[in-house]
Write a protein that holds these residues in place. Structure first.
Motif, PDB file in Angstrom:
ATOM      1  N   ARG A  39      -0.269 -13.998  -4.800  1.00  0.00           N
ATOM      2  CA  ARG A  39       0.288 -13.548  -3.530  1.00  0.00           C
ATOM      3  C   ARG A  39       1.403 -12.522  -3.698  1.00  0.00           C
ATOM      4  O   ARG A  39       1.437 -11.511  -2.985  1.00  0.00           O
ATOM      5  N   THR A  40       2.327 -12.759  -4.612  1.00  0.00           N
ATOM      6  CA  THR A  40       3.467 -11.853  -4.762  1.00  0.00           C
ATOM      7  C   THR A  40       3.010 -10.458  -5.165  1.00  0.00           C
ATOM      8  O   THR A  40       3.452  -9.449  -4.598  1.00  0.00           O
ATOM      9  N   TRP A  42       0.025  -9.218  -4.753  1.00  0.00           N
ATOM     10  CA  TRP A  42      -0.821  -8.678  -3.695  1.00  0.00           C
ATOM     11  C   TRP A  42       0.004  -8.067  -2.577  1.00  0.00           C
ATOM     12  O   TRP A  42      -0.361  -7.036  -2.005  1.00  0.00           O
ATOM     13  N   ARG A  43       1.133  -8.675  -2.247  1.00  0.00           N
ATOM     14  CA  ARG A  43       1.974  -8.151  -1.166  1.00  0.00           C
ATOM     15  C   ARG A  43       2.421  -6.725  -1.458  1.00  0.00           C
ATOM     16  O   ARG A  43       2.549  -5.916  -0.538  1.00  0.00           O
ATOM     17  N   ARG A  46      -1.011  -4.346  -2.015  1.00  0.00           N
ATOM     18  CA  ARG A  46      -1.829  -4.168  -0.818  1.00  0.00           C
ATOM     19  C   ARG A  46      -1.530  -2.854  -0.109  1.00  0.00           C
ATOM     20  O   ARG A  46      -2.340  -2.360   0.684  1.00  0.00           O
ATOM     21  N   ASN A  47      -0.366  -2.253  -0.385  1.00  0.00           N
ATOM     22  CA  ASN A  47      -0.062  -0.950   0.184  1.00  0.00           C
ATOM     23  C   ASN A  47      -1.132   0.077  -0.182  1.00  0.00           C
ATOM     24  O   ASN A  47      -1.460   0.957   0.626  1.00  0.00           O
ATOM     25  N   SER A  75       5.918  -1.274   6.082  1.00  0.00           N
ATOM     26  CA  SER A  75       6.312  -2.074   4.924  1.00  0.00           C
ATOM     27  C   SER A  75       5.644  -3.440   4.890  1.00  0.00           C
ATOM     28  O   SER A  75       5.625  -4.092   3.841  1.00  0.00           O
ATOM     29  N   ASP A  76       5.087  -3.899   6.011  1.00  0.00           N
ATOM     30  CA  ASP A  76       4.355  -5.167   6.014  1.00  0.00           C
ATOM     31  C   ASP A  76       2.888  -4.963   5.632  1.00  0.00           C
ATOM     32  O   ASP A  76       2.078  -5.875   5.792  1.00  0.00           O
ATOM     33  N   THR A  77       2.574  -3.768   5.133  1.00  0.00           N
ATOM     34  CA  THR A  77       1.242  -3.337   4.676  1.00  0.00           C
ATOM     35  C   THR A  77       0.258  -3.137   5.820  1.00  0.00           C
ATOM     36  O   THR A  77      -0.938  -3.017   5.591  1.00  0.00           O
ATOM     37  N   GLU A 186      -8.734 -12.175   5.072  1.00  0.00           N
ATOM     38  CA  GLU A 186      -7.431 -12.382   5.709  1.00  0.00           C
ATOM     39  C   GLU A 186      -7.529 -12.219   7.218  1.00  0.00           C
ATOM     40  O   GLU A 186      -6.955 -13.007   7.984  1.00  0.00           O
TER      41      GLU A 186
END
Length: 237
Positions: A39-40, A42-43, A46-47, A75-77, A186
């Motif tokens: 997850r970390t 990917w966050r 993911r950009n 910034s939240d992709t 997702e």
């Protein structure tokens, strides 16, 4: 001299490079898989998928005759591509459908280039696409993200040797193929919990009368088939 230098540069970009080792191909795939799964990582990564997603909307909008107003990357992709034109019809449908399929299809195209040993062409071509996209970015975070991505591709292609270029190129393509699978899942999870009520599948449902779930299924099929075919090319199967 200028003509000679231009010819040499053209030969360098369009020429072929040696086959990478199997170890490099497999290890970059494992690294890309880890980035997508954890997850970390990917966050942050993911950009890159968002850039491909919004770039897909933008390219298809232009190809279908729509006027592109701008692209925003957050910034939240998340991202947003705004285009003008007829609000219904085939052009709008293709534009709306191109986002979730773009990363996987770009990965598939990249896998084809790598299978043909065009590593430098892939790096330079991606750099050119990012520069073209930069012109249409309309917010500071989007500019920063695209500039960093483009600079990474340019520096690797210009300053590093064949092994580093191959490792970088294979890692990127593996990431597009693997990372292109996750966003549809997702989105499906968000919809199951009552979110994402105005997502691409919902827009497509309004445009076509075909349920949003069917469009989600299409996104799954495209991403998984691209991963299967692209993975076979990358592994030389």
């Amino acid at each position: 001299m200028d003509a000679t230098n231009a010819a040499d540069l053209w030969d360098r970009v369009t020429g072929t490079q040696p086959d990478p080792t199997t170890w490099l191909v497999v290890s970059t795939g494992v690294i890309a898989f880890a980035v997508v799964v954890f997850r970390t990582a990917w966050r942050i990564a993911r950009n890159a998928i968002t850039i491909a997603h919004e770039g897909g909307h933008a390219v298809v909008a232009l190809l279908s005759g729509r006027r592109l107003d701008g692209i925003r990357l957050h910034s939240d992709t998340s991202g947003l591509t705004v285009s003008r034109g007829k609000p219904t019809g085939l052009g709008m449908i293709l534009t709306a459908a191109s986002g979730y399929t773009a990363p996987s299809l770009l990965g598939l195209g990249g896998a084809w280039l790598l299978a043909a040993n065009h590593i430098t062409l892939l790096l330079w071509g991606t750099t050119a696409l990012l520069v073209a996209m930069l012109v249409m970015i309309r917010n500071a975070y989007g500019v920063l993200t695209v500039v960093i991505s483009g600079a990474a591709f340019f520096l690797v292609s210009w300053l590093t040797g064949p092994d580093v270029q191959a490792g970088f190129a294979y890692a990127v393509v593996w990431f597009l193929l693997l990372g292109g699978v996750r966003p549809a899942f997702e989105l499906q999870r968000k919809r199951r919990h009552g979110g994402a009520y105005d997502s691409d599948p919902d827009q497509l449902a309004r445009l076509t009368g075909i349920p949003a779930g069917a469009w989600l299924l299409l996104f799954h099929v495209v991403s998984l088939c691209s991963l299967l075919a692209g993975g076979r090319w990358l592994l030389g199967l």
